[in-house]
Design an enzyme around this catalytic site. Structure first.
Site, PDB file in Angstrom:
ATOM      1  CE  LYS A 296      -0.556  -1.366   8.098  1.00  0.00           C
ATOM      2  NZ  LYS A 296      -1.610  -0.777   8.491  1.00  0.00           N
TER       3      LYS A 296
ATOM      4  CG  ASP B  83      -9.350   4.248   6.464  1.00  0.00           C
ATOM      5  OD1 ASP B  83     -10.320   4.374   5.894  1.00  0.00           O
ATOM      6  OD2 ASP B  83      -8.911   3.706   6.575  1.00  0.00           O
TER       7      ASP B  83
ATOM      8  CB  VAL C 114       0.783  -6.685   4.682  1.00  0.00           C
ATOM      9  CG1 VAL C 114       0.527  -8.195   5.593  1.00  0.00           C
ATOM     10  CG2 VAL C 114      -0.293  -5.523   5.781  1.00  0.00           C
TER      11      VAL C 114
ATOM     12  N   GLY D 113       0.929  -1.913  -0.019  1.00  0.00           N
ATOM     13  CA  GLY D 113       0.060  -0.466  -0.241  1.00  0.00           C
ATOM     14  C   GLY D 113       0.356   1.028  -0.357  1.00  0.00           C
ATOM     15  N   GLY D 114      -0.225   2.892   0.475  1.00  0.00           N
ATOM     16  CA  GLY D 114       1.135   3.754  -0.325  1.00  0.00           C
ATOM     17  C   GLY D 114       1.837   3.612   1.509  1.00  0.00           C
ATOM     18  CG  MET D 115       0.501   5.381   4.532  1.00  0.00           C
ATOM     19  SD  MET D 115      -0.349   5.996   5.940  1.00  0.00           S
ATOM     20  CE  MET D 115       0.861   6.382   6.942  1.00  0.00           C
TER      21      MET D 115
END
Length: 174
Positions: free
Chosen positions: A53, A149, A39, A34-36
């Site tokens: 993660k 979220d 995993v 993902g962008g941040m």
């Protein structure tokens, strides 16, 4: 979190496969990018399997982002509900990248299930997801935690039908 979201991130994530974090967690394969964060499926030195993660290194150098990321584990565990993903460890890798060690789940993100059925899930499945989600959120709210979220990508249906709420990264602790 989707695999292949960005070729640079994906190739960098693949480059970590086979490394060992803090002498304990061997990164076996990439589960999602993902962008941040990335995993990984990981194996502890005692052969237990986990999901790790890992915050991207360039984000880990920012103290505010690293602190918020590591707080995710505390928020998830504070819910004290089997439907909240269990975080068993947190640390910072040798290169400075913060990481969380979580239970390894088997099943699929609700987002993937929606895509497989062309966004028309059976009513029973929708009601099951909604019922379990509301139960987790009720437990979280009772502890003063607001997830902030909730979306299909942050909901995981295990093979036995249990819903797990993921990614408490931007949760508000009231």
């Amino acid at each position: 979190m989707t695999t292949g979201e960005d070729d640079g991130l994906t190739s960098r994530a693949q480059g970590r496969v086979g490394t060992v974090l803090r002498g304990k967690y061997r990164l076996d394969r990439v589960l999602g990018v993902g962008g941040m964060a990335v995993v990984y499926k990981a194996t502890h030195r005692n052969e237990a399997e986990f999901a790790v993660k890992m915050l991207h290194p360039e984000l880990s150098i920012r103290g505010d982002i690293r602190t918020r990321f590591l707080r995710e584990g505390k928020a998830a565990n504070s819910v004290k509900h089997p439907g909240a993903v269990l975080v068993v460890d947190d640390d910072v890798a040798e290169d400075g990248a913060a990481f969380l060690v979580m239970e390894l789940l088997h099943g699929a993100e609700v987002e993937d299930l929606l895509e497989r059925c062309h966004h028309r899930m059976p009513v029973r499945a929708v009601l099951s997801v909604a019922d379990q989600l509301l139960d987790v959120l009720s437990a979280a709210h009772a502890k003063g935690i607001v997830h902030r979220d909730i979306k299909p990508a942050n909901l995981f249906a295990t093979r036995d039908g249990t819903l797990k709420v993921l990614d408490f990264g931007i949760a508000a602790l009231l």
